[in-house]
Design a protein around this motif. Structure first.
Motif, PDB file in Angstrom:
ATOM      1  N   LEU A 189       7.416  -9.064  -5.758  1.00  0.00           N
ATOM      2  CA  LEU A 189       7.094  -7.528  -5.624  1.00  0.00           C
ATOM      3  C   LEU A 189       5.655  -7.268  -5.758  1.00  0.00           C
ATOM      4  N   PRO A 190       5.142  -7.750  -6.513  1.00  0.00           N
ATOM      5  CA  PRO A 190       3.471  -7.542  -6.495  1.00  0.00           C
ATOM      6  C   PRO A 190       2.811  -7.913  -5.159  1.00  0.00           C
ATOM      7  N   LEU A 191       2.926  -9.260  -4.560  1.00  0.00           N
ATOM      8  CA  LEU A 191       2.460  -9.623  -3.608  1.00  0.00           C
ATOM      9  C   LEU A 191       3.020  -8.815  -2.382  1.00  0.00           C
ATOM     10  N   ALA A 192       4.143  -8.556  -2.478  1.00  0.00           N
ATOM     11  CA  ALA A 192       4.687  -7.755  -1.270  1.00  0.00           C
ATOM     12  C   ALA A 192       3.888  -6.406  -1.213  1.00  0.00           C
ATOM     13  N   ALA A 193       3.702  -5.498  -2.537  1.00  0.00           N
ATOM     14  CA  ALA A 193       3.005  -4.273  -2.728  1.00  0.00           C
ATOM     15  C   ALA A 193       1.509  -4.622  -2.256  1.00  0.00           C
ATOM     16  N   LEU A 194       0.941  -5.895  -2.519  1.00  0.00           N
ATOM     17  CA  LEU A 194      -0.502  -5.892  -2.372  1.00  0.00           C
ATOM     18  C   LEU A 194      -0.439  -5.992  -0.748  1.00  0.00           C
ATOM     19  N   SER A 195       0.474  -6.625  -0.256  1.00  0.00           N
ATOM     20  CA  SER A 195       0.390  -6.579   1.152  1.00  0.00           C
ATOM     21  C   SER A 195       0.572  -5.551   2.070  1.00  0.00           C
ATOM     22  N   LEU A 196       1.123  -4.545   1.377  1.00  0.00           N
ATOM     23  CA  LEU A 196       1.436  -3.230   1.943  1.00  0.00           C
ATOM     24  C   LEU A 196       0.237  -2.369   2.002  1.00  0.00           C
ATOM     25  N   LEU A 197      -0.687  -2.667   0.809  1.00  0.00           N
ATOM     26  CA  LEU A 197      -2.038  -1.957   0.641  1.00  0.00           C
ATOM     27  C   LEU A 197      -3.032  -2.617   1.577  1.00  0.00           C
ATOM     28  N   VAL A 198      -3.059  -4.084   1.688  1.00  0.00           N
ATOM     29  CA  VAL A 198      -4.013  -4.594   2.295  1.00  0.00           C
ATOM     30  C   VAL A 198      -3.741  -4.751   3.747  1.00  0.00           C
ATOM     31  N   ASP A 199      -2.684  -5.108   4.142  1.00  0.00           N
ATOM     32  CA  ASP A 199      -2.312  -5.047   5.782  1.00  0.00           C
ATOM     33  C   ASP A 199      -1.969  -3.792   6.279  1.00  0.00           C
ATOM     34  N   GLY A 200      -1.282  -3.064   5.348  1.00  0.00           N
ATOM     35  CA  GLY A 200      -0.771  -1.777   6.087  1.00  0.00           C
ATOM     36  C   GLY A 200       0.943  -1.804   6.458  1.00  0.00           C
ATOM     37  N   PRO A 201       1.421  -0.801   6.208  1.00  0.00           N
ATOM     38  CA  PRO A 201       2.940  -0.762   6.370  1.00  0.00           C
ATOM     39  C   PRO A 201       3.270  -1.135   8.011  1.00  0.00           C
ATOM     40  N   ASP A 202       2.495  -0.928   8.897  1.00  0.00           N
ATOM     41  CA  ASP A 202       2.956  -1.091  10.144  1.00  0.00           C
ATOM     42  C   ASP A 202       2.865  -2.818  10.341  1.00  0.00           C
ATOM     43  N   ALA A 203       1.960  -3.421   9.720  1.00  0.00           N
ATOM     44  CA  ALA A 203       1.955  -4.796   9.955  1.00  0.00           C
ATOM     45  C   ALA A 203       3.081  -5.425   9.169  1.00  0.00           C
ATOM     46  N   VAL A 204       2.929  -4.919   8.043  1.00  0.00           N
ATOM     47  CA  VAL A 204       4.303  -5.588   7.442  1.00  0.00           C
ATOM     48  C   VAL A 204       5.685  -5.205   7.940  1.00  0.00           C
ATOM     49  N   PHE A 205       5.766  -4.231   8.556  1.00  0.00           N
ATOM     50  CA  PHE A 205       7.327  -3.715   9.285  1.00  0.00           C
ATOM     51  C   PHE A 205       7.447  -4.639  10.477  1.00  0.00           C
ATOM     52  N   SER A 206       6.381  -4.747  11.115  1.00  0.00           N
ATOM     53  CA  SER A 206       6.292  -5.292  12.513  1.00  0.00           C
ATOM     54  C   SER A 206       6.626  -6.881  12.215  1.00  0.00           C
ATOM     55  N   THR A 207       6.089  -7.557  11.065  1.00  0.00           N
ATOM     56  CA  THR A 207       6.415  -8.996  10.736  1.00  0.00           C
ATOM     57  C   THR A 207       7.781  -9.263  10.390  1.00  0.00           C
ATOM     58  N   VAL A 208       8.437  -8.086   9.586  1.00  0.00           N
ATOM     59  CA  VAL A 208       9.494  -8.354   8.959  1.00  0.00           C
ATOM     60  C   VAL A 208      10.777  -8.235  10.246  1.00  0.00           C
ATOM     61  N   VAL A 209      10.489  -7.411  11.070  1.00  0.00           N
ATOM     62  CA  VAL A 209      11.578  -7.188  12.260  1.00  0.00           C
ATOM     63  C   VAL A 209      11.348  -7.980  13.317  1.00  0.00           C
TER      64      VAL A 209
END
Length: 304
Positions: free
Chosen positions: A185-205
């Protein structure tokens, strides 16, 4: 250390050496770059679930569990993956991370009362000199920031070693799984802050097979098997008897990176690496086993 435990320590070194190539392949699948902190969070999801429902909580306090999770897992791997994502070669990362041995000796001296000998201090000095040569050589051909980040990962691992050793958990595997719950949870949240929601979402899908296979290898073999054995050995033997086996990690890691990733270190990196390994070997090989001195801040009923 008896023969069976020595064999297990060699197995851990092999699994961890291959781990660096697996991480590199997972971070950089064809045509994609995976956010490193998100990748670490994904790895530890596989470390924790579903195993936490079947493996009993280790017989240690929550402070030890959280400490191992923060330093040996989140800190070490968050920084390692970040350094490799920024350009640190897999083989060189496997070498530089062995500075954790030197950091462990210094921290164990301060916090656990395992006072270093003159030989160990000489090894620390040689190791620092080797790291200096590696940094100098690296700065000529590439930015030195990734190297510094991986060095910080080594320091975080060393802190985790000391916490794990002081905890004296009977179940090394239980400590890996339960402490791993601190990470996602902490690193996923940190990734959202650092990389942005778009980058996280595109990686997951659009998760690539190479990333999935890498995460499975790092979670099952490097973490569950490797760290399960490692944490158990740290509770059975002094740090100076366990950490020498990590000398094999860069040998395996750099060989695997050469064969799989075609990585060839520069002459300065080779020279600095040899000096670093000489320092580590000087610090931890042939050190007589002595009853540790309990530091003033720690009160334990038996030797750590």
């Amino acid at each position: 250390m008896n023969l069976r435990h020595s064999f297990l320590a060699v197995l851990v070194a092999f699994l961890w050496g291959i781990n660096f190539v697996a991480i590199d392949l997972g971070l950089h699948p064809a045509g994609h770059d995976v956010p490193p902190l998100l990748f670490v969070a994904f790895r530890f999801l596989l470390v924790v679930f579903p195993w936490i429902f079947f493996i009993r909580k280790p017989d240690v306090g929550w402070k030890a569990i959280i400490g191992v999770g923060l330093f040996m897992s989140a800190g070490q791997f968050g920084l390692l993956y970040l350094g490799m994502a920024l350009g640190m070669p897999a083989g060189l990362a496997s070498l530089v991370l062995q500075a954790q041995v030197l950091f462990t000796i210094l921290l164990a001296s301060r916090l656990l009362g395992e006072k270093p000998t003159r030989k160990q201090l000489l090894g620390v000095v040689l190791g620092v000199a080797g790291l200096g040569v590696v940094a100098l050589g690296r700065s000529v051909v590439a930015p030195v920031l990734p190297l510094m980040i991986v060095l910080a990962a080594a320091l975080s691992w060393a802190v985790g070693n000391v916490v794990a050793r002081h905890s004296r958990a009977k179940s090394g595997l239980g400590l890996v799984v339960w402490s791993g719950a601190v990470v996602p949870l902490p690193l996923a949240a940190l990734s959202l802050l650092v990389d942005g929601p778009d980058a996280v979402f595109s990686t997951v899908v659009d998760l690539q097979p190479a990333t999935v296979l890498s995460a499975v290898y790092t979670a099952v073999f490097a973490s569950l098997v490797g760290y399960g054995i490692w944490n158990r050995l740290l509770t059975l033997y002094p740090s100076s008897e366990v950490v020498p086996f990590t000398l094999l990690v860069p040998v395996v890691g750099m060989t695997a990176a050469w064969l799989v990733l075609n990585e060839v270190p520069t002459p300065a990196e080779v020279l600095g690496g040899l000096i670093l390994l000489l320092g580590v070997a000087t610090a931890v090989l042939g050190v007589p086993r002595k009853p540790p001195i309990v530091g003033p801040a720690l009160r334990v009923k038996s030797p750590l």
